[in-house]
Design an enzyme around this catalytic site. Structure first.
Site, PDB file in Angstrom:
ATOM      1  N   LYS A   1     -57.103  30.106 -24.437  1.00 23.59           N
ATOM      2  CA  LYS A   1     -56.285  28.774 -24.573  1.00 23.59           C
ATOM      3  C   LYS A   1     -54.988  28.821 -25.554  1.00 23.59           C
ATOM      4  O   LYS A   1     -53.974  27.972 -25.248  1.00 23.59           O
ATOM      5  CB  LYS A   1     -57.196  27.678 -25.104  1.00 23.59           C
ATOM      6  CG  LYS A   1     -58.272  27.222 -23.964  1.00 23.59           C
ATOM      7  CD  LYS A   1     -59.189  26.302 -24.548  1.00 23.59           C
ATOM      8  CE  LYS A   1     -60.353  25.951 -23.611  1.00 23.59           C
ATOM      9  NZ  LYS A   1     -61.139  24.945 -23.851  1.00 23.59           N
TER      10      LYS A   1
ATOM     11  N   ASP B   1     -58.352  18.868 -22.527  1.00 25.77           N
ATOM     12  CA  ASP B   1     -59.567  18.953 -23.434  1.00 25.77           C
ATOM     13  C   ASP B   1     -59.758  17.670 -24.268  1.00 25.77           C
ATOM     14  O   ASP B   1     -61.052  17.198 -24.397  1.00 25.77           O
ATOM     15  CB  ASP B   1     -59.667  20.307 -24.171  1.00 25.77           C
ATOM     16  CG  ASP B   1     -60.228  21.320 -23.217  1.00 25.77           C
ATOM     17  OD1 ASP B   1     -60.904  21.155 -22.193  1.00 25.77           O
ATOM     18  OD2 ASP B   1     -59.689  22.507 -23.578  1.00 25.77           O
TER      19      ASP B   1
END
Length: 286
Positions: free
Chosen positions: A77, A113
């Site tokens: 990420k 997220d």
């Protein structure tokens, strides 16, 4: 984007050890419900014998094969950012990307997220005391959960990580964004838990391949709410122990579903049915 442009669409997920991921099923089911021929594939670093160093090749290959986008998970990420052309403001602030849109020869990084965790928290723990919380984990997922909790109004956040410098970096990054909150790297977990009203767990501990508890169970008290990001299994050892001790709990399903809701919107240009996606996820995990 018109319906004819998205009638056929391909996307994928890059990460390590992702064979059990429910993300493909959620995307493809929602795509089918909206009349799309939607193919969603797993690009598993473990299965490929690859690492984060192979990201340039993996992204280029996805572009050549016409994928509309990529979801990004552990451990990529943050590493993925170096290979993108543009970042959405939230992804830039967080320094973490979980969704990449591939369009017109360019790569656009987003972070769904944090919104996914926030939406799951709002629905699952609507009356939680946001006075003070402890967070375990300061990696890509931890950045998102911390940002989400502070966006919801959390007033004090104490962050712990196996690599203390990551906790310090997270606190330093978020403090200017949320100047009204007190954000610190923790040094004494027991003391921090005594003062906290809640616990956010943002490490892989509790996943099938990383079993166990992320902290001493004796630190949990019935006054704590406990929010989990792990969703496979949906009931982790931490949640079982927390419930046994009378804590209010939130499983990782909400974050998993709502980050997918955001990614589906970005990939297709269509508005997903969040309730339908949540129902499909619960059917898969029930």
């Amino acid at each position: 984007m018109t319906d004819t442009l998205v009638r056929s669409l391909k996307a994928g997920l890059i990460g390590s050890g992702i064979q059990a991921s429910l993300t493909p099923a959620m995307h493809m089911a929602e795509g089918a419900a909206q009349g799309l021929r939607y193919e969603y594939e797993l690009i598993d670093l473990n299965a490929l014998g690859a690492t984060e160093n192979d990201l340039p090749h993996l992204i280029a290959d996805a572009e050549r094969r016409g994928l509309a986008g990529l979801n990004i998970t552990h451990p990529c990420k943050q590493a993925i950012i170096s290979f993108l052309d543009e970042l959405a403001p939230d992804a830039r602030r967080l320094g973490a990307v979980n969704t990449v849109v591939l369009k017109g020869g360019r790569r656009y990084g987003h972070n769904t997220d944090w919104w996914g965790f926030a939406e799951g928290f709002r629905r699952g723990l609507p009356d939680a005391d946001l006075g003070s919380a402890v967070q375990l984990g300061a990696g890509g997922a931890g950045v998102a959960t911390a940002y989400a909790a502070l966006s919801l109004g959390l007033r004090r956040l104490t962050v712990f990580d196996r690599e203390p410098e990551r906790a310090h970096s997270l606190a330093e990054m978020l403090s200017p964004i949320f100047p009204e909150a007190d954000i610190v790297a923790g040094t004494n977990l027991a003391a921090a838990m005594r003062d906290a009203s809640g616990l956010i767990h943002a490490t892989p501990t509790g996943m099938t391949k990383y079993p166990g508890l992320p902290l001493d169970a004796e630190l949990l008290d019935e006054r704590h709410w406990v929010a989990e990001i792990v969703y496979f299994p949906l009931e982790t050892a931490l949640l079982r122990e927390a419930r046994r001790r009378g804590c209010r709990t939130l499983d990782g399903g909400g974050m998993a579903v709502f980050q997918a809701v955001g990614a589906f919107r970005l990939f297709t240009g269509l508005e997903p049915d969040a309730a339908r996606m949540l129902g499909h996820f619960r059917a898969l995990t029930g």
